[in-house]
Motif scaffolding. Structure first.
Motif, PDB file in Angstrom:
ATOM      1  N   UNK A 119       0.003  18.224  -1.025  1.00  0.00           N
ATOM      2  CA  UNK A 119       0.084  17.252   0.070  1.00  0.00           C
ATOM      3  C   UNK A 119      -1.293  16.728   0.461  1.00  0.00           C
ATOM      4  N   UNK A 120      -2.237  17.613   0.699  1.00  0.00           N
ATOM      5  CA  UNK A 120      -3.548  17.186   1.196  1.00  0.00           C
ATOM      6  C   UNK A 120      -4.415  16.639   0.059  1.00  0.00           C
ATOM      7  N   UNK A 121      -4.647  17.443  -0.977  1.00  0.00           N
ATOM      8  CA  UNK A 121      -5.549  17.012  -2.047  1.00  0.00           C
ATOM      9  C   UNK A 121      -4.947  15.893  -2.882  1.00  0.00           C
ATOM     10  N   UNK A 122      -3.720  16.085  -3.358  1.00  0.00           N
ATOM     11  CA  UNK A 122      -3.079  15.040  -4.153  1.00  0.00           C
ATOM     12  C   UNK A 122      -2.803  13.794  -3.316  1.00  0.00           C
ATOM     13  N   UNK A 123      -2.430  13.992  -2.053  1.00  0.00           N
ATOM     14  CA  UNK A 123      -2.205  12.839  -1.180  1.00  0.00           C
ATOM     15  C   UNK A 123      -3.475  12.051  -0.951  1.00  0.00           C
ATOM     16  N   UNK A 124      -4.602  12.745  -0.740  1.00  0.00           N
ATOM     17  CA  UNK A 124      -5.876  12.044  -0.567  1.00  0.00           C
ATOM     18  C   UNK A 124      -6.283  11.318  -1.846  1.00  0.00           C
ATOM     19  N   UNK A 125      -6.043  11.939  -2.998  1.00  0.00           N
ATOM     20  CA  UNK A 125      -6.371  11.292  -4.267  1.00  0.00           C
ATOM     21  C   UNK A 125      -5.536  10.033  -4.470  1.00  0.00           C
ATOM     22  N   UNK A 126      -4.223  10.124  -4.235  1.00  0.00           N
ATOM     23  CA  UNK A 126      -3.366   8.944  -4.386  1.00  0.00           C
ATOM     24  C   UNK A 126      -3.730   7.863  -3.369  1.00  0.00           C
ATOM     25  N   UNK A 143       0.823  -1.215   0.000  1.00  0.00           N
ATOM     26  CA  UNK A 143       0.000   0.000   0.000  1.00  0.00           C
ATOM     27  C   UNK A 143       0.857   1.265   0.000  1.00  0.00           C
ATOM     28  N   UNK A 144       1.821   1.439   0.921  1.00  0.00           N
ATOM     29  CA  UNK A 144       2.647   2.650   0.828  1.00  0.00           C
ATOM     30  C   UNK A 144       3.445   2.728  -0.467  1.00  0.00           C
ATOM     31  N   UNK A 145       3.849   1.573  -1.017  1.00  0.00           N
ATOM     32  CA  UNK A 145       4.641   1.608  -2.248  1.00  0.00           C
ATOM     33  C   UNK A 145       3.801   2.074  -3.435  1.00  0.00           C
ATOM     34  N   UNK A 146       2.594   1.521  -3.600  1.00  0.00           N
ATOM     35  CA  UNK A 146       1.743   1.963  -4.703  1.00  0.00           C
ATOM     36  C   UNK A 146       1.328   3.423  -4.526  1.00  0.00           C
ATOM     37  N   UNK A 147       1.127   3.838  -3.292  1.00  0.00           N
ATOM     38  CA  UNK A 147       0.860   5.265  -3.048  1.00  0.00           C
ATOM     39  C   UNK A 147       2.047   6.106  -3.484  1.00  0.00           C
ATOM     40  N   UNK A 174      -6.766   7.225  -2.123  1.00  0.00           N
ATOM     41  CA  UNK A 174      -7.994   6.562  -2.563  1.00  0.00           C
ATOM     42  C   UNK A 174      -7.727   5.627  -3.739  1.00  0.00           C
ATOM     43  N   UNK A 175      -6.858   6.022  -4.652  1.00  0.00           N
ATOM     44  CA  UNK A 175      -6.553   5.153  -5.785  1.00  0.00           C
ATOM     45  C   UNK A 175      -5.763   3.922  -5.334  1.00  0.00           C
ATOM     46  N   UNK A 176      -4.847   4.093  -4.397  1.00  0.00           N
ATOM     47  CA  UNK A 176      -4.137   2.931  -3.860  1.00  0.00           C
ATOM     48  C   UNK A 176      -5.089   2.011  -3.109  1.00  0.00           C
TER      49      UNK A 176
END
Length: 561
Positions: free
Chosen positions: A520-527, A128-132, A529-531
């Protein structure tokens, strides 16, 4: 005076009650919970004892027996615990700690696993952290996320951190170890992409020589000053000196064709990661089949699934790696197209303009397609025919034999003693028995749905992993736009040094706020959810059913709050 003394006495009494009231309320709540549990017990026929049937972990049975003996010896009443056979599916108990709780929560949000089913959480800790990070790869952004999570980890034992009632803060604090690994992996992939706040860093000497292109093309210094960004051409002699030791060469950030290069690289990387991830999920299903005594599924389901997946998309990964190893940068212009070869593989055709990668390629591709198509009937009809055959055998078996076996089990004097093994706490009926109880039409319908879902899912799931490529490029381009529209304007201004230094303070503050809020917040949340989707839909559905239920032991934790 009498009234004053009365008020002082009442205030003292009320102050004393205020000190004793919380402890009394806590004791009452605990007593209520105990009596609620006792009311669920059954009274024996002699009305002298209570009988409770509970689930208990095998590891905790010695502790349970010791506690019962210690508590019953004080009052002179013997309390005993027996292990009895049961046909119900036991609940699932997965022990977690501070580190693994957030990863187990990701899996449980999809569904609680069956008893003794393969748990995806240990593998999710890494994948999970790797795909993120593949979608969020940036050294600067990953470092900020890592430091934020590290601060929460170091202060996790402080009462003020746990007492905060903000829901968003509690979400971040509960997943602090998940954020820690996500940030750490993002730093690693950021070094692979050679991006730090969208800027490339020169750690090793570049493997490209732009001076050789300038000398051979006759570019002047004035032309290079006006066109600092050039199209890297490996066909010019002396331009490509060798591969960069680690990650992406920083000179690509100055090339006009850098986006085309990164598109090809990240798209192929996403396909490779996706096929490996899905194949790993199919392999994990082997352990479920072996543990639950479903050995027929190894030959009738797992093997055809692996042949179908690896014969088609595993072969695509082989073509990508083969092209990387056998064609250099000088041969890139004349290298054959993998996509055209892959399309011709399904059409059983040959492109006259696209030469083969290796000798005998067409024969190998035809054999793989035929094998993949041959596995579809096996996957569709194998398991239903086997289950129907087993059902007919059970119907031919005399009923007396089964009744005798059940009578022996019930009448056995040791049936409720502690010599049962852990395997006897499984669900009483296996998957074979449950499937055998279905009518033939339901069996075939269930298997047809599974076959269609897997075969079409191999195509759609492989395409779904391209989100790794898309979000990685989106994150890099958004970071580049933010730098170009904010920081570069201030750094390239023609103002005086003092005025420029004063302007840099609010401009950098705006850049920092937008970096945290957007990247960080928006792109991190998007990544994130996709992971999450890649693990739930593309990975866990290959082996994880998630139709169990959690063990809910009696505890005073709720009453203590």
């Amino acid at each position: 005076m009498v009234l004053g003394e009365t008020e002082r006495f009442l205030s003292q009494v009320l102050g004393r009650v205020q000190q004793l009231l919380p402890a009394g309320q806590l004791q009452i709540r605990k007593m209520k919970a105990v009596y609620l549990a006792l009311n669920q017990c059954s009274v024996s026929s002699t009305h002298k004892c209570l009988i409770a049937e509970v689930w208990c972990a095998v590891r905790d049975l010695p502790t349970l027996q010791q506690v019962l003996q210690a508590s019953s010896s004080e009052v002179g009443v013997s309390a005993v615990a027996h292990r009895i056979p049961c046909q119900d599916m036991p609940p699932t108990l997965i022990r977690t700690n501070r580190f693994t709780a957030s990863f187990q929560g990701i899996v449980d949000a999809y569904g609680v696993g069956r008893y003794q089913e393969v748990n995806p959480a240990p593998y999710t800790i890494i994948t999970f952290p790797f795909l993120f990070a593949v979608m969020f790869g940036d050294v600067g952004h990953g470092l900020l996320m890592f430091l934020f999570a590290l601060a929460m980890v170091l202060a996790e034992n402080q009462p003020a951190m746990k007492a905060m009632q903000n829901e968003i803060w509690q979400t971040f604090f509960g997943g602090r170890y998940l954020l820690l690994l996500m940030g750490l992996f993002s730093v690693y992939t950021g070094f692979i992409y050679n991006e730090c706040f969208s800027r490339a860093t020169t750690i090793f000497p570049s493997g490209w020589s732009v001076a050789a292109m300038a000398n051979q093309s006759g570019w002047s210094d004035a032309y290079l000053a006006q066109h600092p960004v050039l199209d890297l051409d490996p066909n010019v002699s002396g331009v490509f000196l060798g591969p960069y030791p680690f990650g992406i060469d920083p000179v690509w950030s100055l090339a006009t064709n850098h986006l085309r290069f990164l598109n090809s690289f990240k798209m192929k990387m996403s396909v490779i990661l996706g096929v490996v991830h899905m194949a790993f999920g199919v392999v994990l299903g082997v352990f479920n089949h072996m543990h639950f005594g479903q050995s027929h599924r190894l030959l009738l389901e797992t093997l055809p699934e692996l042949v179908f997946l690896l014969g088609l998309f595993g072969y695509l990964v082989f073509l990508v790696v083969y092209k990387w190893l056998c064609f250099t940068a000088v041969d890139s212009a004349t290298a054959p197209s993998i996509l055209i070869h892959f399309i011709n593989m399904f059409l059983f055709s040959r492109s006259p303009t696209n030469r083969p990668l290796y000798s005998g390629q067409e024969v190998v591709q035809y054999v793989l397609v035929v094998l993949a198509l041959a596995t579809v009937p096996v996957l569709l009809l194998g398991t239903p025919l086997y289950l129907l055959r087993q059902q007919r055998r059970r119907q031919r078996r005399p009923a007396g034999g089964q009744n005798e076996d059940k009578a022996k089990l019930i009448d056995s004097p040791d049936a409720s003693e502690s010599d049962w093994g852990p395997d006897e706490e499984k669900a009483g009926c296996s998957e074979d028995d449950k499937d055998a109880e279905l009518v033939p039409s339901e069996i075939f319908m269930h298997q047809a749905i599974h076959t269609i879902e897997f075969c079409l899912g191999c195509i759609s799931n492989t395409a779904s992993y391209l989100r790794l490529w898309a979000l990685s490029l989106a994150h890099a381009q958004l970071s580049e736009v933010l730098w170009a529209m904010v920081m570069r304007v201030a750094l390239n201004s023609d103002l005086a040094v003092g005025v420029q230094a004063v302007l840099l303070v609010p401009i950098f503050a705006a850049f920092a706020v937008m970096t945290v809020a957007i990247l960080l917040v928006m792109e991190g949340l998007s990544a994130f959810l996709h992971a999450l989707r890649l693990h739930w839909v593309e990975f866990q559905n290959k082996f994880y059913s998630g139709n169990g239920y959690k063990l809910s032991p009696f505890t005073f934790a709720v009453e203590d709050e």
